[in-house]
Design an enzyme around this catalytic site. Structure first.
Site, short mmCIF file in Angstrom:
data_model
loop_
_atom_site.label_atom_id
_atom_site.label_comp_id
_atom_site.label_asym_id
_atom_site.label_seq_id
_atom_site.Cartn_x
_atom_site.Cartn_y
_atom_site.Cartn_z
N GLY A 1 -11.88 -18.71 -36.20
CA GLY A 1 -11.67 -17.28 -35.98
C GLY A 1 -11.97 -16.42 -37.19
O GLY A 1 -12.90 -16.69 -37.96
N ASP B 1 -4.69 -24.02 -43.93
CA ASP B 1 -4.44 -23.93 -42.47
C ASP B 1 -3.59 -25.12 -42.08
O ASP B 1 -3.62 -26.15 -42.77
CB ASP B 1 -5.79 -23.94 -41.72
N VAL C 1 1.81 -22.04 -43.91
CA VAL C 1 2.04 -20.89 -44.81
C VAL C 1 3.53 -20.55 -44.97
O VAL C 1 3.89 -19.82 -45.88
CB VAL C 1 1.30 -19.62 -44.36
N TYR D 1 -0.33 -14.67 -32.05
CA TYR D 1 -0.15 -13.45 -31.25
C TYR D 1 0.13 -13.74 -29.77
O TYR D 1 -0.63 -13.36 -28.90
CB TYR D 1 -1.32 -12.47 -31.43
N SER E 1 -2.85 -5.41 -37.53
CA SER E 1 -3.46 -5.25 -36.21
C SER E 1 -3.31 -3.81 -35.75
O SER E 1 -2.28 -3.17 -36.00
CB SER E 1 -2.76 -6.16 -35.19
N TYR F 1 5.19 -9.45 -31.89
CA TYR F 1 3.95 -9.34 -32.65
C TYR F 1 3.84 -7.98 -33.33
O TYR F 1 3.54 -7.89 -34.53
CB TYR F 1 2.76 -9.57 -31.71
N SER G 1 -9.09 -4.12 -34.22
CA SER G 1 -8.84 -3.94 -32.79
C SER G 1 -8.74 -5.35 -32.18
O SER G 1 -8.43 -6.30 -32.90
CB SER G 1 -10.01 -3.16 -32.20
N1 LIG Z 1 -8.40 -11.79 -32.65
C1 LIG Z 1 -7.85 -10.61 -32.50
O1 LIG Z 1 -8.05 -9.94 -31.48
C2 LIG Z 1 -6.99 -10.03 -33.57
C3 LIG Z 1 -6.76 -8.64 -33.57
C4 LIG Z 1 -5.96 -8.09 -34.55
C5 LIG Z 1 -5.40 -8.90 -35.53
N2 LIG Z 1 -5.63 -10.24 -35.50
C6 LIG Z 1 -5.02 -11.06 -36.54
O2 LIG Z 1 -6.03 -11.75 -37.21
C7 LIG Z 1 -5.56 -13.03 -37.66
C8 LIG Z 1 -6.50 -14.12 -37.16
O3 LIG Z 1 -6.65 -14.02 -35.75
P1 LIG Z 1 -7.66 -15.01 -34.98
O4 LIG Z 1 -7.97 -14.40 -33.68
O5 LIG Z 1 -8.76 -15.40 -35.91
O6 LIG Z 1 -6.69 -16.25 -34.76
P2 LIG Z 1 -7.03 -17.82 -34.63
O7 LIG Z 1 -5.99 -18.39 -33.73
O8 LIG Z 1 -8.45 -18.03 -34.29
O9 LIG Z 1 -6.83 -18.34 -36.10
C9 LIG Z 1 -5.57 -18.35 -36.73
C10 LIG Z 1 -5.51 -19.56 -37.65
O10 LIG Z 1 -4.24 -19.53 -38.28
C11 LIG Z 1 -3.76 -20.87 -38.35
N3 LIG Z 1 -2.31 -20.86 -38.45
C12 LIG Z 1 -1.40 -20.51 -37.50
N4 LIG Z 1 -0.15 -20.68 -37.96
C13 LIG Z 1 -0.27 -21.15 -39.23
C14 LIG Z 1 0.67 -21.52 -40.22
N5 LIG Z 1 1.99 -21.47 -39.99
N6 LIG Z 1 0.20 -21.95 -41.42
C15 LIG Z 1 -1.13 -22.02 -41.66
N7 LIG Z 1 -2.06 -21.69 -40.74
C16 LIG Z 1 -1.64 -21.26 -39.55
C17 LIG Z 1 -4.26 -21.52 -37.06
O11 LIG Z 1 -4.27 -22.94 -37.13
C18 LIG Z 1 -5.63 -20.89 -36.91
O12 LIG Z 1 -6.63 -21.69 -37.51
C19 LIG Z 1 -4.13 -13.14 -37.13
O13 LIG Z 1 -3.23 -12.75 -38.13
C20 LIG Z 1 -4.10 -12.15 -35.99
O14 LIG Z 1 -2.82 -11.66 -35.72
C21 LIG Z 1 -6.42 -10.82 -34.55
#
Ligand SMILES: NC(=O)c1ccc[n+]([C@@H]2O[C@H](COP(=O)([O-])OP(=O)(O)OC[C@H]3O[C@@H](n4cnc5c(N)ncnc54)[C@H](O)[C@@H]3O)[C@@H](O)[C@H]2O)c1
Length: 241
Positions: A14, A34, A55, A85, A133, A146, A177
């Site tokens: 991601g 991760d 983390v 989320y 976010s 969230y 977004s």
């Molecule tokens: N994708 C969206 O639409 C979106 C929008 C706004 C904000 N965000 C924020 O962006 C960030 C990444 O989102 P994404 O869609 O790439 O998510 P994702 O699920 O693809 O990636 C998140 C990563 O975080 C890791 N992770 C989760 N808990 C963990 C922990 N306790 N310790 C270490 N690693 C951990 C997971 O293994 C995963 O690889 C998040 O903080 C999310 O809230 C995402």
């Protein structure tokens, strides 16, 4: 000039994977932390330091930081991207659900930043980037924990910016977004979620991870030392923000 170094949390996939790859392309040496292995990221990033740990676990984060600094010698940038989320009705949200979201999304950035601080100070300048976010503005009814966690992260960003300014360390948040990642496609973006959010944006298309890269690189730049405590709302000109 010394090669700058960065730690990206949640770097296996991601946004985190895109951030790690973009920082590497910009000339940073990059480590990723991760809970799962990061094979794909390691293939994309030369000289990648792959750290498996949670983390929210102080011991694991401390060990990860030590490995990073053993390998690179310094640490300039921390990108607090790891996050969860889940969506669901508030009335079905348990205290355990609430705690898990707050723990990963808010306590995680605290643990990582707090333990990274001595290294950032020693490096002479530093950048902390928190991935928030735009949901803090839309406040969707099915994401109460969230939204609380990411709004807390923005408060953390602002107060920490005040605390770390004297050290030449900036702290900013980026608020995307809804972004097309595999997790979003499987969860919040499914069943028309992407289209609903797209229709609230001035830019009428779904946000891609690459849409966040220019902002990330701007914020972490050594020349961006006067930008701090801010939330950069990179959400396609959403009508709600
Ligand atoms: N994708 C969206 O639409 C979106 C929008 C706004 C904000 N965000 C924020 O962006 C960030 C990444 O989102 P994404 O869609 O790439 O998510 P994702 O699920 O693809 O990636 C998140 C990563 O975080 C890791 N992770 C989760 N808990 C963990 C922990 N306790 N310790 C270490 N690693 C951990 C997971 O293994 C995963 O690889 C998040 O903080 C999310 O809230 C995402």
């Amino acid at each position: 000039m010394e090669t700058p170094t960065a730690l990206v949390t949640g770097a296996a996939q991601g946004l985190g994977q895109e951030f790690a790859a973009a920082l590497a392309r910009r000339g940073f040496r990059v480590a990723g932390l991760d809970i799962v292995p990061q094979t794909e990221t390691a293939e994309r990033v030369l000289d990648y330091v792959e750290l498996v740990g949670d983390v929210t676990d102080e011991h694991q984060v401390r060990a990860a930081l030590e490995r990073t600094v053993d390998r690179f010698g310094t640490l300039h940038v921390v990108v607090n991207n790891a996050g969860v989320y889940p969506a669901g009705p508030f009335e079905e949200t348990s205290l355990d659900d609430w705690r898990r979201v707050l723990r990963v999304n808010l306590e995680g950035p605290f643990v990582v930043t707090r333990l990274a601080l001595p290294y950032l100070k020693a490096a002479g300048w530093g950048r902390v980037v928190n991935v928030a976010s735009a949901a803090v503005f839309t406040a969707p009814p099915d994401m109460v924990p969230y939204v609380a966690s990411k709004t807390g992260l923005i408060g953390f960003t602002r107060a920490l910016a005040s605390a770390l300014g004297p050290y030449g360390i900036t702290v900013n948040a980026i608020a995307p977004s809804m972004v097309r990642t595999a997790t979003a496609e499987r969860t919040v973006g499914a069943d028309g979620g992407f289209e609903r959010v797209r229709d609230q944006q001035a830019v009428p298309r779904v946000q891609e991870p690459s849409d966040l890269i220019s902002t990330l690189l701007y914020v972490v730049d050594e020349d961006s030392g006067f930008l701090t405590g801010q939330t950069l709302n990179v959400s396609g000109g959403s009508t709600y923000a």
